[in-house]
Motif scaffolding. Structure first.
Motif, short mmCIF file in Angstrom:
data_model
loop_
_atom_site.label_atom_id
_atom_site.label_comp_id
_atom_site.label_asym_id
_atom_site.label_seq_id
_atom_site.Cartn_x
_atom_site.Cartn_y
_atom_site.Cartn_z
N TYR B 43 0.85 -1.19 0.00
CA TYR B 43 0.00 0.00 0.00
C TYR B 43 0.89 1.24 0.00
CZ TYR B 43 -3.21 -3.48 2.03
OH TYR B 43 -3.96 -4.59 2.27
N GLN B 61 -11.93 8.65 6.47
CA GLN B 61 -11.82 7.55 7.44
C GLN B 61 -13.17 7.05 7.94
OE1 GLN B 61 -7.91 7.50 9.66
NE2 GLN B 61 -8.77 9.44 10.26
N GLN B 62 -14.23 7.83 7.68
CA GLN B 62 -15.52 7.45 8.24
C GLN B 62 -16.32 6.53 7.31
OE1 GLN B 62 -17.54 11.08 9.31
NE2 GLN B 62 -15.72 11.91 10.27
N TYR B 90 -12.27 3.82 -1.24
CA TYR B 90 -11.64 2.61 -0.72
C TYR B 90 -10.17 2.53 -1.16
CZ TYR B 90 -10.71 -2.22 0.40
OH TYR B 90 -10.16 -3.35 0.92
N LEU B 94 -6.50 3.04 1.24
CA LEU B 94 -5.43 2.06 1.39
C LEU B 94 -4.18 2.45 0.61
CD1 LEU B 94 -7.15 -1.41 1.25
CD2 LEU B 94 -5.82 -0.49 3.11
N LYS B 122 -22.68 8.21 6.80
CA LYS B 122 -21.58 8.27 7.75
C LYS B 122 -20.96 9.66 7.86
CE LYS B 122 -19.36 5.99 9.84
NZ LYS B 122 -19.29 6.41 11.20
N PHE C 204 -4.00 -3.04 10.62
CA PHE C 204 -4.99 -3.42 9.62
C PHE C 204 -5.88 -4.51 10.18
CE2 PHE C 204 -2.97 -1.25 6.10
CZ PHE C 204 -1.68 -1.10 6.57
N TYR C 206 -8.48 -7.35 8.93
CA TYR C 206 -9.01 -8.05 7.76
C TYR C 206 -10.32 -8.71 8.15
CZ TYR C 206 -4.67 -7.06 5.44
OH TYR C 206 -3.63 -6.39 4.86
N TYR C 221 -15.85 0.07 16.57
CA TYR C 221 -15.75 0.03 15.12
C TYR C 221 -15.37 1.39 14.56
CZ TYR C 221 -16.94 -1.01 10.26
OH TYR C 221 -16.89 -1.18 8.91
N TRP C 222 -16.06 2.42 15.03
CA TRP C 222 -15.76 3.74 14.46
C TRP C 222 -14.60 4.42 15.15
CZ3 TRP C 222 -16.46 4.04 9.87
CH2 TRP C 222 -17.53 3.37 9.29
N GLN C 225 -11.30 3.56 13.74
CA GLN C 225 -11.02 4.16 12.44
C GLN C 225 -10.90 5.67 12.53
OE1 GLN C 225 -13.08 2.24 8.96
NE2 GLN C 225 -14.23 1.30 10.61
N GLU C 226 -11.90 6.27 13.20
CA GLU C 226 -11.95 7.73 13.17
C GLU C 226 -10.95 8.36 14.12
OE1 GLU C 226 -16.73 7.68 12.25
OE2 GLU C 226 -15.95 9.14 13.66
N GLY C 229 -7.26 5.71 13.50
CA GLY C 229 -6.72 5.47 12.17
C GLY C 229 -6.42 4.02 11.87
N ARG C 231 -7.01 0.67 9.89
CA ARG C 231 -7.55 0.45 8.55
C ARG C 231 -8.26 -0.90 8.46
NH1 ARG C 231 -2.92 3.35 7.66
NH2 ARG C 231 -3.14 5.06 6.17
N TYR C 232 -9.41 -0.91 7.83
CA TYR C 232 -10.18 -2.13 7.67
C TYR C 232 -10.13 -2.58 6.21
CZ TYR C 232 -12.02 -2.15 12.42
OH TYR C 232 -12.13 -2.23 13.78
N VAL C 233 -9.77 -3.80 6.00
CA VAL C 233 -9.66 -4.34 4.65
C VAL C 233 -10.61 -5.52 4.54
CG1 VAL C 233 -8.12 -5.29 2.91
CG2 VAL C 233 -7.21 -3.73 4.65
N ARG C 234 -11.42 -5.51 3.49
CA ARG C 234 -12.41 -6.57 3.39
C ARG C 234 -11.86 -7.75 2.61
NH1 ARG C 234 -16.31 -9.08 1.16
NH2 ARG C 234 -18.07 -9.66 2.45
#
Lengths: 318, 255, 352
Positions: B43, B61-62, B90, B94, B122, C204, C206, C221-222, C225-226, C229, C231-234
């Motif tokens: 990344y 980020q939200q 997205y 990343l 959001k 991260f 996953y 959850y928020w 991230q908020e 920082g 990062r969520y990767v699906r």
């Protein structure tokens, strides 16, 4: 009603002093007739419209902060802008200045460096339409109307930025909920997805509104009307065809950029032989001006490229 | 081995060989087609960070990828479904820069209608975020001079110079940038529409007030074209503005 | 004299049940297999508990104290039940220490065990030292107070959380198809803790879905991230490999949103473990004849009653993680609910 103020700072924006002077002239007429007062914001600068924000964040904040500072200096806490782009830009700056302390401090520091008074508070910007609706309203329009817009079937075109995004415009759904869930909501703001202020004002002047959802807030291509002709042309085509097919004989506008885009592409589409796009456009203030008894020349209807005069003449309005 | 969807195989990744020898064994005929892997190797988090650090970019980020924005987007719906704000967010978050670059031909097409930002459940300032993504990409040379960029830059620099914009300058200046030959008067170097090689619609547009004798309109616009409207108390402020823009890397490259 | 009530298990649910019964004057016997009260959170040195971000000693300490100091409660450590005869109101239970008890009612609070990550060989747990479990991460925090790579003791530059290891997984047969319910939230918390203490470490997660239900949505959850920082990767991590060239791990997955395969370098990989019924739960269910879920083998409540505390056997009540994945707070509430059900069953009258 009457919570914004009868006398406000007037930020016409560059367009209204150039090619869109008809909107400026007719706005002044309508405002005077409705017993309100605009205080011209002497020596203002461009708001940056939809362009400079894509180039520079802080620069765009500064452009708008300077205008805010001018308003404060003249003793105004309310700015009225007739252009969607201008009111958007000022409201966007308002949003960042209010919600981001760092931005606020930085902007003030830079204003001082540029010999502009820093902001000790943040004036609020309203779109002309919102101000007129709240400070005068349909009733006043009705009282002033001497030549009802009878037979005029209007497609009220609000464009994008009059109601969007709610972060800046502070619009929200009028129906459902108590509205208090939105911390920056504004009592005077129009309905976000189904605006109706222009409909009601013109209806009060005797016009009939045609059904125009969802095109009433669909984009005209706006900021890309020169740089992305293909997209703009398609969007304008959709708007004009919907208006025509829903029975409109005129499109009422409240933004010089939307107005120019609609008129320009209307003509180009007609040259290309596209059907059902020949509805002319007029600023809602021009139509109100006519209703208040002013002449075609008074409201500068000749300036309109799409030439709405024949339609109005036929109906005996102009 | 899974069979990739054909649409996911870009032609650059397909190697076709007339003759192929592996470990001394000639396998031509059976194995003459190789598809290079498309594995993401890392990344670019600096890229993502730069977006998040901009006040108008931090709401990236939200996002929870619900695609309300894309579903609302007129460009996605009525023009090109490759324009997908959710997906761009997205990728940017990343730092998948090469994926973003594959979409540079559509990424700039946002018309700033703000349906995305307005409706985002959001609270992502989607439109702003997308413009920040473009801004950062441009700064890093990841995207070239796309059409709206040229216009934005042209517009902004006119504001910087005069404090105001002028419709005629924008219109004819833009047409000139598009390659139309705009005739100019020899002294002030201002455009003369009627002797210029411009499209018919524009000529008709300009001649309408003349045909109708809309004198005051002609005078006003002629005056503006000759004497660019400007903000009076501008010089000091302009210097600050220019410096801010320089710091942000927002002035035209080489200009 | 009235007969005692037996509580099996000294974890959050069992402790709460015994404490409540003792306080209400009901003679109670608490048997615990291990030599210490508190269950998994205490025995395994959890660091911070979801959802209220308190330590195990803050949450369970007072309960343990109450139970130990209450004369109505008899605590038997290092003890298991062996057999049980009789019926509701009159159970005859023999214990591993040879004692026999006559009890009127039984509360089963035998809990869960963590999934053994070695069963997922492709994830390299037990092979690569830098692949650890979320339990080990808790212990790193609680016992050593720092984050490091077990392979070299250095601070990792990047940490990956692999969700649903041993959960929602049909690959393991029918036993682990359920959701662990706590993993998303705990990972959010752990990831935030890492980012808070080591802002230079990129984290991260996953995921396939993020299930931070109810009021957990924002904090787990928020906020990660908020505010932190993360990062969520699906995409589900399918394989973890080691690259000797740079000494880092590679997490191999398909980024489903980009629709591309990906192999991303990581320094530390945390496996988020699923929950299974503990051996004690399975054993006790068998001894007492309690109905179990045919797939997961967790104990299930009675079909007849709307109360999920009542088992299929009259006089036997079930609480906490022996019934399925549950968080500690809810587990404790169920223990207390079980105590109430016991009182109701005994027809006890409480005077105020």
């Amino acid at each position: 009603m009457g919570i914004i103020g009868k006398r406000v700072a007037y930020y016409p924006g560059c367009s209204l002093e150039g090619a869109s002077r008809a909107y400026d002239v007719s706005t002044r007429i309508v405002v005077k007739e409705l017993g309100l007062e605009l205080d011209y914001l002497e020596d203002y600068n461009c708001c940056g419209a939809m362009e400079s924000k894509n180039v520079t964040f802080m620069g765009t904040m500064l452009l708008n902060a300077r205008n805010m500072s001018l308003a404060l200096k003249r003793g105004h806490k309310v700015i009225v802008a007739p252009c969607n782009g201008c009111s958007f830009s000022l409201q966007r700056a308002e949003y960042f200045l209010e919600t981001d302390r760092k931005v606020f401090e930085k902007v003030n520091e830079l204003l001082k460096e540029g010999d502009v008074d820093p902001l000790d508070e943040i004036p609020h910007t309203y779109h002309l339409l919102e101000w007129l609706y709240n400070e005068a309203g349909p009733q006043k329009v009705k009282e002033r109307t001497v030549r009802p817009l009878k037979g005029l079937k209007v497609a009220n075109y609000y464009g994008c930025l009059y109601t969007r995004p709610h972060f800046y415009s502070r619009t929200y759904a009028h129906a459902g909920g108590n509205g208090e869930e939105r911390p920056r909501k504004r009592e005077t703001a129009d309905d976000d997805e189904h605006p109706f202020y222009m409909n009601e004002l013109l209806e009060a002047a005797g016009a009939e509104s045609v059904y125009f959802e969802p095109m009433h807030t669909q984009c005209c291509g706006g900021p890309h009307s020169l740089s992305d002709e293909d997209v703009s042309k398609k969007f304008v085509m959709m708007i004009l065809q919907t208006a025509k097919r829903n029975g409109a004989n005129i499109i009422a506008t409240e933004c010089p950029l939307c107005h120019a885009s609609l008129e320009m592409y209307r003509y180009r589409l007609m040259l290309e032989g596209i059907e059902d796009v020949d509805v002319p456009a007029a600023y809602f203030t021009q139509l109100l001006g006519l209703a208040f008894g002013y002449s075609v020349d008074d409201v500068k209807l000749k300036d309109n490229l799409s030439d709405p005069i024949p339609v109005l003449r036929r109906l005996g309005i102009a | 081995m899974p069979i990739h969807e054909r649409s996911l195989i870009e032609s650059e990744r397909v190697l076709r060989k007339e003759r192929l020898v592996i470990d001394g064994i000639d396998v031509s005929g059976d194995w003459n087609l190789i598809i290079l892997p498309r594995t993401v190797e890392d990344y670019d988090l600096d890229f993502a960070k730069e977006i998040m650090e901009s006040p108008d970019g931090k709401t990236i980020q939200q996002c929870y990828q619900c695609s309300y924005c894309t579903a609302s987007c007129p460009v996605h719906n009525y023009w090109d479904d490759r324009y997908n704000p959710r997906h761009f967010i997205y990728l940017a978050r990343l730092g998948m820069v090469d994926e973003l670059q594959k979409r540079v031909d559509v990424m700039w097409r946002c018309v700033s209608c703000h349906k995305c930002t307005h409706r985002c459940p959001k609270g992502v300032l989607v439109e702003d975020v997308l413009k920040v993504i473009l801004r950062v990409m441009y700064k890093r040379g990841l995207i070239g001079d796309y059409p709206s960029k040229k216009f934005d830059q042209f517009f902004t620099e006119s504001v910087l110079e005069y404090g105001r914009i002028e419709d005629g300058e924008l219109l004819f200046g833009w047409m000139e940038k598009q390659g139309y030959k705009i005739k100019k008067d020899p002294i002030l170097r201002k455009p003369i529409p009627f002797f210029s090689d411009i499209p018919r619609w524009l000529k008709d547009m300009v001649s309408k007030p003349i045909k109708e004798g809309n004198i005051s309109f002609i005078m006003l616009n002629a005056k503006h074209m000759l004497f660019h409207p400007r903000t009076k108390e501008w010089n000091k402020f302009k210097q600050v503005l220019r410096r801010v823009m320089e710091e942000e890397g927002a002035l035209a490259k080489g200009g | 004299m009235t007969k005692s009530v037996l509580v099996i298990g000294g974890g959050p649910a069992g402790l709460s049940a015994a404490r409540a019964l003792g306080k209400l004057g009901v003679p109670t016997v608490l048997v615990e297999k291990e030599n210490k009260l508190g269950g998994r959170p205490v025995l395994e040195s959890y660091h911070t508990l979801i959802p209220r971000k308190m330590t195990p000693s803050q949450v369970l300490g007072p309960y343990i104290e109450d139970v130990q100091s209450n004369d109505n409660v008899k605590v038997m450590l290092g003890t298991e039940i062996e057999t049980c005869e009789g019926e509701a109101g009159d159970f005859k239970v023999s214990l591993s220490n040879g004692e026999k008890l006559e009890v009127s009612a039984i509360v089963v609070a035998t809990g869960f065990q963590h999934f053994d990550a070695r069963r997922k060989g492709e994830l390299g747990y037990g092979i690569y030292p830098d692949v650890i479990t979320n339990l080990q991460l808790e212990q790193m925090f609680s016992k050593e107070g720092k984050l490091y790579r077990p392979s070299n003791g250095e601070l990792p530059k990047r940490v990956a959380f692999v969700f649903c290891v041993g959960s929602r997984d049909r690959q393991l047969g029918v036993t682990n198809v359920h959701c662990c319910r706590y993993g998303c939230a705990l990972s959010g918390l752990q990831a935030s803790e890492i980012r808070e203490k080591y802002p230079e470490v990129d984290v991260f997660c996953y995921y396939m879905d993020v299930r931070t239900y109810g009021t957990w949505e924002y904090p787990f959850y928020w906020a990660p991230q908020e505010e932190y920082g993360v990062r969520y990767v699906r995409g589900r991590i399918a394989e973890i490999t080691f690259n000797p060239a740079d000494g880092r791990l590679r997490v191999k997955h398909e980024d489903t949103i980009v629709q591309r395969p990906a192999e991303i370098p990581m320094d530390l990989v945390v496996l988020v473990l699923g929950m299974e019924p503990s051996p004690g739960t399975k054993k006790v269910a068998k001894i007492l004849g309690l109905k179990q879920d045919p797939d997961s083998r967790f104990i299930v409540p009675s079909d007849e009653s709307g109360s999920n505390i009542r088992s299929n056997k009259e006089g036997i009540f079930i609480a906490g993680a022996c019934k399925g994945p549950i968080d500690i707070e809810s587990s404790m509430a169920e223990g207390e609910a079980a105590a109430m059900e016991v009182l109701n069953f005994l027809g006890a009258k409480v005077t105020v």
